[in-house]
Structures are given as structure tokens and as C-alpha cells.
Enzyme design. Structure first.
Site, PDB file in Angstrom:
ATOM      1  N   ALA A 298      -7.718  13.997 -62.202  1.00 33.58           N
ATOM      2  CA  ALA A 298      -8.094  13.153 -63.732  1.00 33.58           C
ATOM      3  C   ALA A 298      -7.521  13.757 -64.397  1.00 33.58           C
ATOM      4  CB  ALA A 298      -9.682  13.630 -63.481  1.00 33.58           C
ATOM      5  N   GLY A 299      -7.224  13.361 -65.493  1.00 34.97           N
ATOM      6  CA  GLY A 299      -6.514  13.959 -66.972  1.00 34.97           C
ATOM      7  C   GLY A 299      -5.436  13.549 -67.246  1.00 34.97           C
TER       8      GLY A 299
ATOM      9  N   LYS B  76     -17.436  17.389 -60.447  1.00 31.67           N
ATOM     10  CA  LYS B  76     -16.010  18.900 -60.395  1.00 31.67           C
ATOM     11  C   LYS B  76     -16.234  19.915 -61.416  1.00 31.67           C
ATOM     12  CE  LYS B  76     -11.376  18.176 -61.985  1.00 31.67           C
ATOM     13  NZ  LYS B  76     -10.113  17.535 -62.196  1.00 31.67           N
TER      14      LYS B  76
ATOM     15  N   THR C  60     -10.625  11.989 -67.729  1.00 34.13           N
ATOM     16  CA  THR C  60     -11.732  11.620 -67.757  1.00 34.13           C
ATOM     17  C   THR C  60     -12.097  10.716 -69.287  1.00 34.13           C
ATOM     18  OG1 THR C  60     -12.700  13.605 -66.966  1.00 34.13           O
ATOM     19  CG2 THR C  60     -14.658  13.385 -68.958  1.00 34.13           C
TER      20      THR C  60
ATOM     21  N   GLY D 193      -1.505  24.969 -61.704  1.00 31.79           N
ATOM     22  CA  GLY D 193      -1.115  24.584 -61.208  1.00 31.79           C
ATOM     23  C   GLY D 193      -0.665  25.766 -60.025  1.00 31.79           C
TER      24      GLY D 193
ATOM     25  N   ASN E  49      -3.559  23.370 -71.105  1.00 24.98           N
ATOM     26  CA  ASN E  49      -3.823  22.736 -71.501  1.00 24.98           C
ATOM     27  C   ASN E  49      -5.192  22.807 -72.452  1.00 24.98           C
ATOM     28  OD1 ASN E  49      -5.743  20.232 -71.149  1.00 24.98           O
ATOM     29  ND2 ASN E  49      -5.593  21.161 -69.341  1.00 24.98           N
ATOM     30  N   ARG E  50      -5.440  21.473 -73.726  1.00 21.73           N
ATOM     31  CA  ARG E  50      -6.606  22.322 -74.209  1.00 21.73           C
ATOM     32  C   ARG E  50      -6.782  20.793 -75.161  1.00 21.73           C
ATOM     33  NH1 ARG E  50      -4.372  26.022 -77.464  1.00 21.73           N
ATOM     34  NH2 ARG E  50      -3.509  25.550 -78.983  1.00 21.73           N
ATOM     35  N   MET E  51      -6.537  19.455 -73.867  1.00 20.38           N
ATOM     36  CA  MET E  51      -6.520  18.627 -74.488  1.00 20.38           C
ATOM     37  C   MET E  51      -8.036  17.973 -75.273  1.00 20.38           C
ATOM     38  SD  MET E  51      -2.960  17.326 -73.576  1.00 20.38           S
ATOM     39  CE  MET E  51      -3.161  15.656 -73.570  1.00 20.38           C
ATOM     40  N   GLY E  52      -9.011  18.220 -74.952  1.00 21.18           N
ATOM     41  CA  GLY E  52     -10.032  18.170 -75.789  1.00 21.18           C
ATOM     42  C   GLY E  52     -10.148  16.366 -75.153  1.00 21.18           C
ATOM     43  N   PHE E  53     -10.764  16.200 -73.156  1.00 17.53           N
ATOM     44  CA  PHE E  53     -10.832  14.893 -73.971  1.00 17.53           C
ATOM     45  C   PHE E  53     -11.155  13.597 -74.189  1.00 17.53           C
ATOM     46  CE2 PHE E  53     -15.135  16.542 -70.751  1.00 17.53           C
ATOM     47  CZ  PHE E  53     -14.519  16.723 -70.130  1.00 17.53           C
TER      48      PHE E  53
ATOM     49  N   ASN F 146     -12.608  23.508 -72.554  1.00 19.59           N
ATOM     50  CA  ASN F 146     -12.276  22.519 -73.831  1.00 19.59           C
ATOM     51  C   ASN F 146     -13.299  21.767 -73.950  1.00 19.59           C
ATOM     52  OD1 ASN F 146      -9.098  23.543 -73.317  1.00 19.59           O
ATOM     53  ND2 ASN F 146      -8.859  21.574 -72.176  1.00 19.59           N
ATOM     54  N   THR F 147     -13.944  21.412 -73.766  1.00 25.58           N
ATOM     55  CA  THR F 147     -15.563  20.989 -74.547  1.00 25.58           C
ATOM     56  C   THR F 147     -16.497  22.322 -74.842  1.00 25.58           C
ATOM     57  OG1 THR F 147     -15.005  18.753 -74.262  1.00 25.58           O
ATOM     58  CG2 THR F 147     -17.295  19.692 -75.078  1.00 25.58           C
TER      59      THR F 147
ATOM     60  N   SER G 274     -14.430  21.124 -67.078  1.00 29.06           N
ATOM     61  CA  SER G 274     -13.628  21.097 -68.215  1.00 29.06           C
ATOM     62  C   SER G 274     -13.668  22.116 -69.159  1.00 29.06           C
ATOM     63  CB  SER G 274     -13.059  20.397 -69.225  1.00 29.06           C
ATOM     64  OG  SER G 274     -12.904  20.690 -70.302  1.00 29.06           O
TER      65      SER G 274
ATOM     66  N   ASN H 281     -11.318  22.447 -61.355  1.00 26.82           N
ATOM     67  CA  ASN H 281     -10.893  21.687 -62.418  1.00 26.82           C
ATOM     68  C   ASN H 281      -9.663  22.981 -62.610  1.00 26.82           C
ATOM     69  OD1 ASN H 281     -10.762  20.779 -65.199  1.00 26.82           O
ATOM     70  ND2 ASN H 281     -12.352  19.803 -65.049  1.00 26.82           N
ATOM     71  N   THR H 282      -9.291  23.117 -63.798  1.00 27.07           N
ATOM     72  CA  THR H 282      -8.345  24.592 -63.862  1.00 27.07           C
ATOM     73  C   THR H 282      -8.824  26.273 -64.775  1.00 27.07           C
ATOM     74  OG1 THR H 282      -8.914  23.694 -66.781  1.00 27.07           O
ATOM     75  CG2 THR H 282      -6.783  22.682 -65.941  1.00 27.07           C
TER      76      THR H 282
HETATM   77  C1  LIG Z   1      -3.036  18.129 -69.486  1.00 24.75           C
HETATM   78  C2  LIG Z   1      -4.159  18.738 -68.254  1.00 24.75           C
HETATM   79  C3  LIG Z   1      -5.073  18.038 -68.897  1.00 24.75           C
HETATM   80  C4  LIG Z   1      -6.241  17.381 -67.426  1.00 24.75           C
HETATM   81  N1  LIG Z   1      -7.429  16.993 -68.187  1.00 24.75           N
HETATM   82  C5  LIG Z   1      -8.320  17.020 -67.440  1.00 24.75           C
HETATM   83  C6  LIG Z   1      -9.181  15.693 -67.242  1.00 24.75           C
HETATM   84  O1  LIG Z   1      -9.699  14.950 -68.340  1.00 24.75           O
HETATM   85  N2  LIG Z   1     -10.380  15.694 -67.152  1.00 24.75           N
HETATM   86  C7  LIG Z   1     -10.791  16.521 -65.617  1.00 24.75           C
HETATM   87  O2  LIG Z   1     -11.564  16.692 -64.437  1.00 24.75           O
HETATM   88  N3  LIG Z   1      -9.435  17.298 -65.408  1.00 24.75           N
HETATM   89  C8  LIG Z   1      -8.749  17.539 -66.053  1.00 24.75           C
HETATM   90  N4  LIG Z   1      -7.708  18.537 -65.691  1.00 24.75           N
HETATM   91  C9  LIG Z   1      -7.556  18.934 -64.746  1.00 24.75           C
HETATM   92  C10 LIG Z   1      -6.867  18.368 -62.837  1.00 24.75           C
HETATM   93  O3  LIG Z   1      -7.364  16.873 -63.126  1.00 24.75           O
HETATM   94  C11 LIG Z   1      -7.333  19.200 -62.046  1.00 24.75           C
HETATM   95  O4  LIG Z   1      -8.703  19.383 -61.887  1.00 24.75           O
HETATM   96  C12 LIG Z   1      -6.459  20.571 -62.732  1.00 24.75           C
HETATM   97  O5  LIG Z   1      -4.573  20.513 -63.448  1.00 24.75           O
HETATM   98  C13 LIG Z   1      -5.463  21.673 -61.363  1.00 24.75           C
HETATM   99  O6  LIG Z   1      -4.828  20.807 -60.771  1.00 24.75           O
HETATM  100  P1  LIG Z   1      -3.246  20.564 -60.494  1.00 24.75           P
HETATM  101  O7  LIG Z   1      -2.690  22.006 -59.680  1.00 24.75           O
HETATM  102  O8  LIG Z   1      -2.895  20.513 -59.343  1.00 24.75           O
HETATM  103  O9  LIG Z   1      -3.169  20.977 -61.767  1.00 24.75           O
HETATM  104  C14 LIG Z   1      -6.202  17.892 -66.650  1.00 24.75           C
HETATM  105  C15 LIG Z   1      -5.264  19.313 -66.054  1.00 24.75           C
HETATM  106  C16 LIG Z   1      -4.302  19.369 -66.696  1.00 24.75           C
HETATM  107  C17 LIG Z   1      -3.132  20.222 -67.084  1.00 24.75           C
END
Ligand SMILES: Cc1cc2nc3c(=O)[nH]c(=O)nc-3n(C[C@H](O)[C@H](O)[C@H](O)COP(=O)(O)O)c2cc1C
Length: 370
Positions: free
Chosen positions: A67-68, A227, A91, A280, A116-120, A186-187, A184, A256-257
């Protein structure tokens, strides 16, 4: 797309602002549909050894889009053609919202990581539902498409269940599964929704709504997943796994992150000090550990989806051996390129041959011991 072309594109992308590079990649995927379709016999893997039937859905491969990445549902048709076995859109929140001010996406190249701090940022459930429905007409996505939903920023925590319900009603008809994102960073306050009381109220409301709607439309039950964050203590993850079982959820997505900044090769990288969630390789060890915690607790009763730091087939193998039936990537797409799902799937198939496994399900949980 050839491997050389993919490499050139990636180098060009790294010279751009990270969010602009991401938008350009999505535009290319959206526009490149026919070319991708032509290439898809090469990019997507159809091999019975990696196909699974889970949550009443058919997954041709175990590697999904996290997601994201496709928050707006703009490239729904592209993911299967690139070799992803499934995709999580969102999301998505009940109301459209712009997210946090830019810049809000930062690379840590020495760690192949992102903060990231996109914030949905997203178009809201109504618009996204229409977009996904359009994309799924005709030949459609060709893979299971899940929608990840989260609380709108303007909705107070105590109204979170209503906010999720509003999204669920709009998106239920276009999703194969729904993931509730309470993790997340970021909210403001969102991660408080991971406690038992909030989870029960949100997930119970969605489950009951699904049952009520099924009486009218006769659809099969919607698989619901939750999640979780890597920053939760083990005991809270165990409790969430128990609750998922009690509520009859289909599964759990971990993780998640992270808000932690441990184990960075370059802790002084400017991006490391930015507020937001880190993804990552630096999140890999904790995500893997929590997968094992969850798998031991779930004892086969839930579908566990592993995400966090999966960059190659070895990482994916490890996560599957720790108990994940499915894995997902986000940051790996940035650093390893658009063929990552295909490469990981091929790598898993090779390793299964090397280790004498005849089906991916034999690998699931194989590192957990008796
Ligand atoms: C830029 C960015 C935006 C993300 N946005 C969301 C999101 O909207 N909803 C969500 O559940 N996870 C979001 N994630 C988290 C990822 O889905 C994932 O759980 C997390 O990055 C760990 O996986 P990775 O190491 O493969 O990136 C986001 C991650 C990144 C890097």
C-alpha cells in the site's frame, strides 16, 4: 521493458525529486498499458509451484505491491503485467485529502531506504472506487486487488469506525480484500487505533457491515486484514493476532514503516533526521521478527502478509519461511526497479528447485521450528 532500459530509467529517476520521480513512474505505468500487456508473458510468472489459493482468491504469485505506491488507483492494470501477484491500492480515506506539505518523501541511498510523511494524500473513497471499477472492467487487473483504508485526518479518533465504514461501503464492490491501516506514523494519533478496543470497534463494524450487505447482494464474505506497525511490542502484536482470530478476520499485514532510526549505515544522512516512517532494509529485521511472533501465535489460522525491507528473493524466502504466505514490496521498487516482482518470483522458483520444495506452501513457516 528490457533490463537495460529499466536500469537507465532508474538512474534518470534518481536525479529527480523523489516524489516527482514517483509520479513519473506511475504516469509511465498508466500510459504504458498496451506495451506492458504485450510484455506480460515475459514479466509475469505463471507457474503452479508459486500459485496459491488464499482467502478464497487465486494468487498466481506471492509478491504483491504494498500500500502507498498506488494511492490513487491510477495503475491498477499495470501491476499484474509487471509480475505482481496482487496489489494493495491506497491508503484511501473516506474524504479526499491533500496529505502533508512537500517535501514529504526522502531517499537514504546508502541504506536503500526511504523516509516518508505523505500523510494519506488521496482522492477519497468515492472517486477511488470509481477509478478502480473502471480499471477492472473487461480484461481488468488480472490479479487480486485489495484496497487499504485509513482514517481521514479530520475525523476524530473516536469516530474512526464510522470513517472506515464510509470508505468500506464505497469500496467493497471493487475490492477483492480490504486492509485496515492503523499503523501509519503520519496521521496524528492513528497508531493508537492499534489497541484492542479501537480495533474491535473498527474491524467489528466492517465485519458486521459486510454481513449485512451480503444479505442483499449475495457476495462472498470480504476478506478483512489489519496492518500493524513494527514499533509495537511483541505482546501487542500477539494480542492483535488473537483479536484477528476472534473477529474472524482473514489475515494480518506486518509491517508498516518504523519511526525508529536504528541500524542505519548512514545515520547522518539528511533524510534520517526527517520526521516520518522509515522503510527498506532498516525495517527488515524487525518486520521479520514480528512475522515469526505472529506466525507462532496464529498457528496457521490467518493469512500473514510480510512487508518491510524485502529487496530480493532471499529476503522474500526468509519472510515466507518466517510464516508469510504472501509478501509485498514498496521501497524495493525504487531501488531495484519495476521488474522486482518478476525477479523475486523467479528467484523463489529457483530456490525451491534447489532445495527440493515442490510448492511455495512448503516454505511457509518452515523456519519456525516445531
Ligand atoms: C512513500 C511511502 C508511502 C506509503 N504509504 C502507505 C500507505 O498509504 N498505506 C500503508 O498501509 N502503507 C504505506 N506505506 C508503507 C508500505 O506499504 C510498507 O508497509 C513499508 O514501506 C515497508 O515496506 P518496504 O520496506 O518494502 O517499503 C508507504 C511507504 C512508503 C515508502
Amino acid at each position: 521493458m528490457t533490463i537495460r532500459a529499466a536500469g537507465m530509467l532508474r538512474r534518470a529517476a534518481f536525479r529527480m525529486d523523489p516524489e516527482r520521480a514517483h509520479e513519473a513512474a506511475l504516469r509511465a505505468l498508466q500510459a504504458g498499458g498496451p506495451a506492458l500487456a504485450a510484455a506480460s508473458s515475459w514479466t509475469s510468472q505463471r507457474d503452479a509451484t508459486v500459485g496459491q489459493h488464499l482467502m478464497d482468491l487465486s494468487f498466481e504469485g506471492p509478491v504483491g505491491l504494498a500500500a502507498g505506491y498506488d494511492k490513487y488507483g491510477r495503475a491498477v492494470r499495470a501491476w499484474g503485467r509487471l509480475g505482481f501477484g496482487f496489489a494493495e491500492i491506497g491508503t484511501v480515506t473516506a474524504r479526499p485529502q491533500p496529505g502533508n506539505p512537500r517535501p514529504r518523501l526522502f531517499r537514504l541511498p546508502a541504506d536503500e531506504a526511504i523516509v516518508n510523511r505523505m500523510g494519506f494524500n488521496n482522492d477519497g473513497a468515492a472517486v477511488t472506487a470509481r477509478r478502480i471499477a473502471d480499471a477492472r472492467r473487461g480484461a481488468g487487473a488480472g490479479i487480486p486487488v485489495g484496497v487499504n483504508i485509513g482514517k481521514s485526518k479530520v475525523t476524530p479518533l473516536e469516530r474512526a469506525a464510522d470513517d472506515h465504514l464510509a470508505s468500506f461501503r464505497l469500496l467493497r464492490g471493487v475490492a477483492d480484500f480490504v486492509v485496515v491501516n492503523v499503523s501509519s506514523p503520519n496521521t496524528p494519533g492513528l497508531r493508537e487505533l492499534q489497541d484492542r478496543a479501537h480495533l474491535t470497534s473498527i474491524l467489528g463494524a466492517l465485519r458486521d457491515e459486510d454481513a449485512a450487505m451480503r444479505r442483499y447482494d449475495g457476495r462472498p464474505p470480504m476478506p478483512l486484514l489489519v496492518k500493524l506497525a513494527p514499533d509495537l511490542p511483541d505482546a501487542q502484536v500477539e494480542d492483535a493476532v488473537d483479536l484477528a482470530g476472534e473477529l474472524g478476520l482473514a489475515g494480518v499485514v506486518l509491517t508498516n514503516t518504523t519511526i525508529a532510526r536504528e541500524g542505519l549505515a548512514d545515520p547522518l544522512a539528511p533524510a534520517a533526521t526527517e520526521q516520518g516512517g522509515l522503510s527498506g532494509p532498516p525495517v527488515r529485521a524487525r518486520a521479520d521478527e514480528l512475522m515469526r511472533v505472529a506466525a507462532r501465535r496464529a498457528a496457521g489460522a490467518l493469512v500473514l502478509v510480510g512487508v518491510g525491507g524485502i529487496m530480493d528473493a532471499d529476503d522474500a524466502w526468509q519472510r515466507i519461511a518466517s510464516g508469510a504466505s504472501l509478501v509485498e514490496v514498496w521501497t524495493g521498487l525504487v531501488y531495484r526497479g519495476p521488474l522486482i516482482a518478476r525477479d523475486i518470483t523467479l528467484g523463489l522458483m529457483q530456490r525451491m528447485r534447489d532445495e527440493g520444495a515442490s510448492h511455495i506452501s512448503e516454505v511457509v513457516g518452515s523456519a519456525l521450528g516445531a
